[in-house]
Scaffold this active site. Structure first.
Site, mmCIF file in Angstrom:
data_model
loop_
_atom_site.group_PDB
_atom_site.id
_atom_site.type_symbol
_atom_site.label_atom_id
_atom_site.label_comp_id
_atom_site.label_asym_id
_atom_site.label_seq_id
_atom_site.Cartn_x
_atom_site.Cartn_y
_atom_site.Cartn_z
ATOM 1 N N LYS A 105 -2.251 -1.725 -4.066
ATOM 2 C CA LYS A 105 -2.992 -0.451 -4.162
ATOM 3 C C LYS A 105 -2.160 0.448 -4.383
ATOM 4 C CE LYS A 105 -6.138 1.829 -0.227
ATOM 5 N NZ LYS A 105 -6.459 2.049 1.123
ATOM 6 N N LYS B 106 0.882 -1.203 0.239
ATOM 7 C CA LYS B 106 -0.134 0.013 -0.345
ATOM 8 C C LYS B 106 1.373 1.026 0.261
ATOM 9 C CE LYS B 106 -3.569 2.420 2.422
ATOM 10 N NZ LYS B 106 -4.694 3.333 3.350
HETATM 11 C C1 PBG Z 1 -7.784 3.303 5.321
HETATM 12 C C2 PBG Z 1 -8.003 3.403 4.187
HETATM 13 C C3 PBG Z 1 -7.640 4.226 3.335
HETATM 14 C C4 PBG Z 1 -7.687 3.212 1.743
HETATM 15 C C5 PBG Z 1 -8.320 2.488 2.127
HETATM 16 N N1 PBG Z 1 -8.577 2.152 3.707
HETATM 17 C C6 PBG Z 1 -7.135 5.262 2.351
HETATM 18 C C7 PBG Z 1 -5.606 5.704 3.128
HETATM 19 O O1 PBG Z 1 -5.074 5.427 3.608
HETATM 20 O O2 PBG Z 1 -5.752 6.880 4.032
HETATM 21 C C8 PBG Z 1 -8.077 4.680 -0.133
HETATM 22 C C9 PBG Z 1 -9.259 3.592 -0.875
HETATM 23 C C10 PBG Z 1 -9.274 4.281 -1.206
HETATM 24 O O3 PBG Z 1 -8.788 5.389 -2.147
HETATM 25 O O4 PBG Z 1 -10.400 4.136 -2.683
HETATM 26 N N2 PBG Z 1 -6.604 2.739 6.639
#
Ligand code: PBG
Length: 322
Positions: free
Chosen positions: A247, A194
């Site tokens: 991601k 991520k």
């Molecule tokens: C939270 C989380 C996030 C997303 C999924 N779970 C945001 C972040 O890490 O700030 C983002 C998903 C998206 O942008 O569609 N931990």
């Protein structure tokens, strides 16, 4: 010319016979935002194909998606500010409306596969995925909180636990806690690679979950790195992840390919909010054709190596197949 590649493109019949990549509803995971209240279907301004749903309308929406063949859902809660605190207590509160929603959905639709989100940010008064002390995100102190959250979610009926927090050691901490609590069949879909991306903006708008101070760069990955993604995947697989995730998706297709070829475990790509918003905006302007863009985009993510794609366009895509 002995070889003329165009011969294999001359008709739809031949093209479809030799197509290497396929996408269908079985590859889609639909993300959904849940809020408190009743009768709510609120469009998200920076992510107009997605809505905030209350429990009752969410059930209807899931029913519609199931009729279209989508049977995997990721649910994200928008927690009222007054329920947030430093230690994310509400995340494992037995009266938590997110957990209650999971139980109700599974009662009504046992065939729906529900994937949770494990991270402190929706519940944290600091808006960070981990525990904050003196401006630092503490790793090891966060793990028991995540483990508790995961067990509460498994108990509520979630089929898969989705740690999105990027703390070190969270997968094994969650796996052990689930097993100790008797949830040996609850899977883990880990947000493995991520990245600290600017593409999460609309998601944070939807949940009002942006960090109150600082950024997420000490735990989410640096967009310049791919070797680090291999290390993360190695750890997640060893620690017991059933699915690994990359991601965002489109800007990281090389990472999807790398992890799929190296590990060959079920691999998921998250086509995140900012990616969907960009595409939507260009199509609204008449600059791109959405009917053609959505399947091409999802196909590209699958071609890179993703078995499953999480996308806010899942329902629209399923409708287009009907
Ligand atoms: C939270 C989380 C996030 C997303 C999924 N779970 C945001 C972040 O890490 O700030 C983002 C998903 C998206 O942008 O569609 N931990």
């Amino acid at each position: 010319m002995l070889r003329r590649p165009r011969r294999n493109r001359k008709s739809a019949a031949i093209r479809s016979a030799i197509a290497e990549t396929h996408i269908g509803v079985q590859h889609m995971i639909m993300p959904l935002f849940l809020v408190t209240g009743t009768g709510i279907k609120e469009q998200i301004p920076s992510l107009p194909m997605a809505y905030r749903w209350s429990m009752d309308t969410l059930l209807e929406e899931i029913g519609e998606c199931l009729n279209l063949g989508i049977d995997k859902f990721m649910i994200f809660p928008a927690i009222p500010e007054e329920l947030k605190d430093k230690t994310a207590t509400y995340s494992h509160d037995p009266d938590n409306f997110y957990l209650e929603a999971a139980t109700k959905i599974k009662e009504k639709y046992p065939q729906a596969c529900l994937i949770s989100d494990v991270a402190m940010d929706p519940y944290s008064s600091d808006g960070h995925d981990g525990l904050v002390k003196d401006g630092k995100i503490l790793n090891d102190e966060t793990l028991p909180i995540l483990a508790k959250m995961a067990v509460a979610q498994a108990k509520a009926g979630f089929d898969m636990i989705g740690p999105s927090d990027m703390m070190d050691g969270r997968v094994v901490a969650i796996r052990m806690a689930l097993d100790d609590a008797g949830f040996t069949d609850t899977s883990i879909m880990s947000y493995t690679a991520k990245y600290a991306s600017a593409l999460y903006g609309p998601f944070r708008d939807a949940l009002d979950s942006a960090p109150k101070a600082g950024d997420k760069k000490t735990y989410q990955m640096d967009p310049s790195n791919v070797n680090e993604a291999i290390i993360e995947a190695q750890l997640d697989v060893e620690e017991g992840a059933d699915f690994i995730m990359i991601k965002p998706a489109l800007h990281y297709l090389d990472v999807i390919r790398e992890l799929k070829t190296t590990f060959d475990v079920p691999t998921v790509a998250y086509h995140v909010s900012g990616e969907c918003a960009m595409l939507y905006a260009a199509c609204e302007n008449g600059w791109l054709d959405r009917e053609k863009m959505v399947p091409e985009t999802l196909l590209s993510i699958r071609r890179a190596g993703a078995d499953l794609v999480i996308t806010y366009f899942a329902k629209e895509f399923a409708q287009s197949l009907k």
